[in-house]
Each structure stands twice: as C-alpha cells, then as structure tokens.
Design an enzyme around this catalytic site. Structure first.
Site, PDB file in Angstrom:
ATOM      1  N   ASP A 100      -6.355   3.228  -1.382  1.00  0.00           N
ATOM      2  CA  ASP A 100      -6.989   3.838  -0.210  1.00  0.00           C
ATOM      3  C   ASP A 100      -6.088   4.637   0.471  1.00  0.00           C
ATOM      4  O   ASP A 100      -5.058   4.984   0.029  1.00  0.00           O
ATOM      5  CB  ASP A 100      -7.083   2.576   1.045  1.00  0.00           C
ATOM      6  CG  ASP A 100      -8.080   1.653   0.978  1.00  0.00           C
ATOM      7  OD1 ASP A 100      -8.888   1.582  -0.344  1.00  0.00           O
ATOM      8  OD2 ASP A 100      -8.461   0.953   1.751  1.00  0.00           O
ATOM      9  N   HIS A 156     -14.180   6.239   3.373  1.00  0.00           N
ATOM     10  CA  HIS A 156     -13.039   5.504   4.205  1.00  0.00           C
ATOM     11  C   HIS A 156     -12.952   5.997   5.584  1.00  0.00           C
ATOM     12  O   HIS A 156     -11.780   6.001   6.225  1.00  0.00           O
ATOM     13  CB  HIS A 156     -11.944   5.411   3.415  1.00  0.00           C
ATOM     14  CG  HIS A 156     -10.884   4.214   3.803  1.00  0.00           C
ATOM     15  ND1 HIS A 156     -11.206   3.060   4.119  1.00  0.00           N
ATOM     16  CD2 HIS A 156      -9.568   4.370   3.968  1.00  0.00           C
ATOM     17  CE1 HIS A 156     -10.157   2.128   4.518  1.00  0.00           C
ATOM     18  NE2 HIS A 156      -9.219   2.951   4.494  1.00  0.00           N
ATOM     19  N   HIS A 209      -9.761   7.603   9.416  1.00  0.00           N
ATOM     20  CA  HIS A 209      -8.922   6.322   9.267  1.00  0.00           C
ATOM     21  C   HIS A 209      -8.969   5.590  10.626  1.00  0.00           C
ATOM     22  O   HIS A 209      -8.154   5.043  11.032  1.00  0.00           O
ATOM     23  CB  HIS A 209      -7.646   6.318   8.627  1.00  0.00           C
ATOM     24  CG  HIS A 209      -7.383   4.758   8.278  1.00  0.00           C
ATOM     25  ND1 HIS A 209      -6.366   3.914   9.014  1.00  0.00           N
ATOM     26  CD2 HIS A 209      -7.459   4.291   6.915  1.00  0.00           C
ATOM     27  CE1 HIS A 209      -6.328   2.948   8.264  1.00  0.00           C
ATOM     28  NE2 HIS A 209      -6.793   3.190   7.039  1.00  0.00           N
ATOM     29  N   HIS A 236      -2.941   1.343  -2.186  1.00  0.00           N
ATOM     30  CA  HIS A 236      -2.508   2.528  -1.478  1.00  0.00           C
ATOM     31  C   HIS A 236      -2.144   3.755  -2.524  1.00  0.00           C
ATOM     32  O   HIS A 236      -1.042   3.596  -2.948  1.00  0.00           O
ATOM     33  CB  HIS A 236      -2.112   2.564  -0.319  1.00  0.00           C
ATOM     34  CG  HIS A 236      -2.768   1.586   0.784  1.00  0.00           C
ATOM     35  ND1 HIS A 236      -2.675   0.070   0.840  1.00  0.00           N
ATOM     36  CD2 HIS A 236      -3.305   1.830   1.822  1.00  0.00           C
ATOM     37  CE1 HIS A 236      -3.326  -0.431   1.672  1.00  0.00           C
ATOM     38  NE2 HIS A 236      -3.653   0.579   2.104  1.00  0.00           N
TER      39      HIS A 236
END
Length: 246
Positions: free
Chosen positions: A70, A121, A125, A217
């Site tokens: 991510d 995504h 964010h 991540h």
C-alpha cells in the site's frame, strides 16, 4: 531463366527491400521523410482472480498467498520492493495513491512491466472516505482509476482498498459499480507503525496460511524495515506457499 527475367526479378527485390526499410513510404528526391511514431507497448494483464462483490475479500479464494503493498509508489522504497520480488519471481498487488501515481508515473509503468496487479487506493489516502457522500466517493475512485489507467499505459485497476481499511457499504458498492473488487487483508504485520524488521517477520510468519492476503507497505514513510523484513521472508514464503497477484 532468361537474362531479361532475371533483371526484372532483381529490380522487384530492390523495390521490396526499400518498402520494408521505409515502412511502405516513398518520397521524391530532395523531400524529407518522417518516421512513423513508435507504437505504445501494451503489457498483457492476466485475468483478475477476484470479482466485485458486496463485501471486501480477506482471502484469495485458493491456497495461494497474496502479498499486497500500500501507499506507493515511492521513489526510494518501491524500486527496492520490486527488485526483491523480481529476484524471488513473485507477483504481487500494489495499491496506489493517486497523488503518488501523478508524481512518479515511471514507477507505475515499472510495476506493470514486472507483471504485478494494480489497485486503487484513492487519490489522497482519505481515511474519512466512508463519511463522504456517495457522489464524492465515486468522484474520488473514478478519478484515481482514470489517472492510473492513463499513466500505466491502459491498465484499469480491478481492485480497490479503502485507506486504513475503513470500509462502509457505500464505499464497497461504489467500487463494485466501477468494476473493482474490494480487498482487505487477513494478515497485518503493522509495518506502517515502523516496528523492527524482526517484528514484521514474526507477525507475518505467525499469521500466514494458505489463501491469506497479506498487507504491507512500500510507501507512506520510511519503509526500510519492510524491505529488510522482505529479504528474510521471501525465501521461506516461496518455499512453502504459492504466491500470487490478485
């Protein structure tokens, strides 16, 4: 064969060779010729293994384990993650933030070229996405997918992950209507909190099992510990499990 026929065939061969070299274009003496623009290279994308539903996935639907990354792409950490995945012949899924996609389009293309899957995504964010109106949620997801498609060379994300795992029925519904399966995770080593690499390793090993989706991540801060953990984890994971992109 007569000399006249031989001469004619030789002339025809020369003409064909010129056609091949020039791409079929001809120009009179003294005229400039302009080379045709190269065609964009399209990377074939495997069929997604998950389809849009009304709830987020936490598992792959098979015995294969999926590594997901991510908050990238990040110019420092994403290349290192890609290098490790390439070394161990692993395909993964990258959940991209639109702002980072815009800032680092070359990294998006490298992710695609290496055969990994792309995941939306959101543009920035937004941890409060689920509190927004349906129209605002759709606008964010649609804009992010369009940006990823344009930058990647035509790859439309087939997956969506809510920032922070902050899901709602509306968020999942919007993603589904846009053709994206919502993906959560079954294993979270909390590498985003920057624990020691050994802690990340132990948490992944404690939770990994056939069919799980693992959260990690490659962006959002210092991911040196994640990279260090991957160096330790990948040999063991590849020897025990089949790792897949989503």
């Amino acid at each position: 064969m007569t000399r006249r026929i031989q001469t004619a065939l030789l002339g025809l061969s020369v003409v064909l060779a010129l056609v091949l070299v020039t791409g079929g274009s001809t120009a009179a003496a003294g005229e400039r010729t302009v080379a045709a623009a190269p065609r964009a290279v399209t990377v074939a994308q495997p069929k997604p293994i998950l389809v849009p539903t009304s709830t987020p996935y936490r598992r792959t639907g098979s015995n294969a384990v999926a590594l997901t990354f991510d908050d990238g792409p990040d110019p420092r950490w994403t290349p290192q993650v890609l290098s490790l995945l390439r070394k161990h012949k692993v395909k993964a899924t990258f959940c991209l933030i639109g702002a980072n996609v815009k800032a680092h389009p070359d990294l998006v293309r490298k992710i695609v070229a290496d055969g990994h899957a792309l995941c939306n995504h959101t543009m920035g964010h937004d941890l409060n996405l689920r509190k927004k109106s349906r129209a605002a949620i759709e606008a964010d997801l649609r804009a992010t997918s369009a940006l990823i498609k344009r930058v990647s060379g035509g790859v439309t994300p087939k997956y969506f992950r809510a920032p922070g795992g902050n899901w709602s029925g509306v968020v999942v519904s919007v993603a589904r209507n846009l053709g994206m399966a919502s993906i959560g995770w079954a294993v979270d080593p909390r590498d985003w909190a920057k624990p020691p690499a050994t802690t990340i390793v132990s948490r992944v090993r404690a939770g990994v099992a056939p069919g799980v989706i693992v959260l990690m991540h490659d962006g959002g801060g210092d991911r040196s510990r994640t990279v260090a953990a991957l160096k330790i984890l990948l040999p063991g994971l590849t020897s025990k499990y089949r790792l897949t992109r989503l």
